[in-house]
Design a protein around this motif. Sequence first.
Motif, PDB file in Angstrom:
ATOM      1  N   ASP A  57    -113.080  -2.225  95.845  1.00 28.42           N
ATOM      2  CA  ASP A  57    -112.672  -1.307  96.916  1.00 28.42           C
ATOM      3  C   ASP A  57    -113.772  -0.317  97.289  1.00 28.42           C
ATOM      4  O   ASP A  57    -113.905   0.087  98.446  1.00 28.42           O
ATOM      5  CB  ASP A  57    -111.429  -0.510  96.480  1.00 28.42           C
ATOM      6  N   PHE A  58    -114.539   0.107  96.285  1.00 24.77           N
ATOM      7  CA  PHE A  58    -115.641   1.056  96.540  1.00 24.77           C
ATOM      8  C   PHE A  58    -116.650   0.406  97.488  1.00 24.77           C
ATOM      9  O   PHE A  58    -117.046   0.987  98.499  1.00 24.77           O
ATOM     10  CB  PHE A  58    -116.295   1.431  95.202  1.00 24.77           C
ATOM     11  N   HIS A  59    -117.055  -0.806  97.171  1.00 22.85           N
ATOM     12  CA  HIS A  59    -118.103  -1.480  97.947  1.00 22.85           C
ATOM     13  C   HIS A  59    -117.601  -1.854  99.344  1.00 22.85           C
ATOM     14  O   HIS A  59    -118.307  -1.678 100.333  1.00 22.85           O
ATOM     15  CB  HIS A  59    -118.613  -2.688  97.169  1.00 22.85           C
ATOM     16  N   GLU A  60    -116.366  -2.334  99.414  1.00 24.52           N
ATOM     17  CA  GLU A  60    -115.801  -2.684 100.724  1.00 24.52           C
ATOM     18  C   GLU A  60    -115.670  -1.436 101.593  1.00 24.52           C
ATOM     19  O   GLU A  60    -115.987  -1.449 102.779  1.00 24.52           O
ATOM     20  CB  GLU A  60    -114.431  -3.342 100.547  1.00 24.52           C
ATOM     21  N   GLY A  61    -115.218  -0.368 100.988  1.00 23.98           N
ATOM     22  CA  GLY A  61    -115.012   0.878 101.730  1.00 23.98           C
ATOM     23  C   GLY A  61    -116.327   1.433 102.263  1.00 23.98           C
ATOM     24  O   GLY A  61    -116.433   1.807 103.431  1.00 23.98           O
ATOM     25  N   LEU A  62    -117.347   1.468 101.414  1.00 23.17           N
ATOM     26  CA  LEU A  62    -118.634   2.022 101.855  1.00 23.17           C
ATOM     27  C   LEU A  62    -119.264   1.155 102.941  1.00 23.17           C
ATOM     28  O   LEU A  62    -119.845   1.659 103.894  1.00 23.17           O
ATOM     29  CB  LEU A  62    -119.599   2.179 100.667  1.00 23.17           C
ATOM     30  N   ASN A  63    -119.136  -0.156 102.780  1.00 26.98           N
ATOM     31  CA  ASN A  63    -119.712  -1.049 103.781  1.00 26.98           C
ATOM     32  C   ASN A  63    -119.058  -0.810 105.139  1.00 26.98           C
ATOM     33  O   ASN A  63    -119.726  -0.627 106.158  1.00 26.98           O
ATOM     34  CB  ASN A  63    -119.528  -2.511 103.347  1.00 26.98           C
ATOM     35  N   PHE A  64    -117.746  -0.776 105.149  1.00 24.22           N
ATOM     36  CA  PHE A  64    -116.999  -0.591 106.395  1.00 24.22           C
ATOM     37  C   PHE A  64    -117.365   0.749 107.048  1.00 24.22           C
ATOM     38  O   PHE A  64    -117.632   0.831 108.245  1.00 24.22           O
ATOM     39  CB  PHE A  64    -115.505  -0.652 106.076  1.00 24.22           C
TER      40      PHE A  64
END
Length: 361
Positions: free
Chosen positions: A170-177
Motif C-alpha cells: 500500500d505504501f508503494h502504490e500510494g506514493l506512486n499514484f
Amino acid sequence: MPKTYEVKPDMVQILNEDGEVDKDLFLKLNIDNELLLTMYEWILKGRVFDKKFINLQRQGRIGTYGSFAGQEAAQVGSALAIKKQDWIIPSYRETVVSLIHGVPLNNFLMYFRGHFGGTRPPKNVNMFPIQHIIAGQIPQAVGCAWASKLKGEDSVSTCYFGDGATSQGDFHEGLNFASVYKLPVVFFCQNNQWAISVPIEKQMGSETIAQKATAYGMKGVRVDGNDVLACYQVATEAMERARSGNGPTLIEAVTYRLGSHTTADDWTRYRSKDEVELWANKKDPLIRFESFLKQQGLFSSERKAAIVSMVEDEIETALAEFETVKPAPAYESFDFAYDKPDEDLLIQKEELKRRIKSEGR
Ligand SMILES: Cc1ncc(C[n+]2csc(CCOP(=O)(O)OP(=O)(O)O)c2C)c(N)n1
Ligand SMILES: [Mg+2]
C-alpha cells in the motif's frame, strides 16, 4: 550496542540534544514566542495524556492502548503545520495530532472502550477514523487528496504511518499514484525504529526511508523527529509544496517509541535497557525543548505544573462523563463491516447476541 541515530548532513535538525538551536536556522524559521509555548504545551499535554491512558488501561477502564511517548515532537511539530481545512489520515498512534486537530478527548475514551461512535470524529474535524491495518490508510489518503484536487479545494491530506508500514504494498502504490497525479498529500512517517519487536534494519535494506521518495520522483526529507522545531519546519514546507500544486512529500521523522508497542506488549523482551535509556534521557523531546525554553527565558515551573493539573482535570471531567456509558456489546461489530450485511453475518450476529444473553454478559 544501543541503537541510535547519527546526525547526518541529510537530517534536518534545528534544536540539538543539548537544547541549543542553530541560530541561523532558528531565525529563518521566524517563529514567535506564543507558538513556542503552544508547542511546549502540546508536547507536555501529550506526555500527561499518554501516561494517564496507560494507567486507565491498567485499571481495566479502557482497552488496549498504543503509547506515543517519545514521539510528541514529531506529532506536535507536524500537526501545528496543518490547517483546519486540511485532512488528517492517521494510524493508531497519533493521539496528540488528533487532539490538536480538534477531536474531543471523549472520542478517544469511547474508542478505547470499543464504542464505534468513538471512531467517528465530529463533522467539523477533517479526520479519517483510526486505521489499524498497517499502511491501509496510505491509498485512502491519496484518494482523499485526489478528491480535494478534483473539487478544487484548498485542502492538503497528511497521512501518518510508521516505519513498518513502508514495507507494505500500500505504501508503494500510494506514493506512486500520488506522484503521477501530483496530489496535495504529505506522507509523514514516524520512524520510531521498531515495528512491534522488529527493528528497522531487519525491515529494509535501504539506509533511510526518506530516500525511497526518489524512486517516486517526489521530495523526500529526513528530519530529527525529536526536534519539534525541525518537524514544524519540514511539515510547513511540505504543506506549502502540496498546497501550491507542487505535489507530495515523503517526510521521515527519526524518533523513538519509549514505551511498549501497546499495553499488550512488553519491550523488555526485545530491546536493551541501555537503548531505551539513551532515548529517554538525552534525546527525549520534552527534556530537550524544556532546556531550550529555559535558555530563552520562557520556561516557568509554575506554568508547567498548571498545564499538568489542567490536563488531569480535563481527563477527570471527560472520565466522569464517559464512565456513565456502558461498554459496547460485541455483536455491534457486525453493524459496521458492511453497509448491508449478508445473511450469514446476520445469523452470526444473532448467535452471538444469544450467547451473550445466556452467559448473562
Ligand atoms: C496489514 C497488517 N499486518 C500486520 C499487522 C499487525 N501489526 C500491528 S502493528 C504492527 C507494526 C507496525 O509498525 P510501524 O508501522 O513501524 O508502526 P508503529 O507501531 O511503530 O507506530 C504490525 C505488524 C497489522 N495490523 N496490519
Ligand atoms: Mg515503528
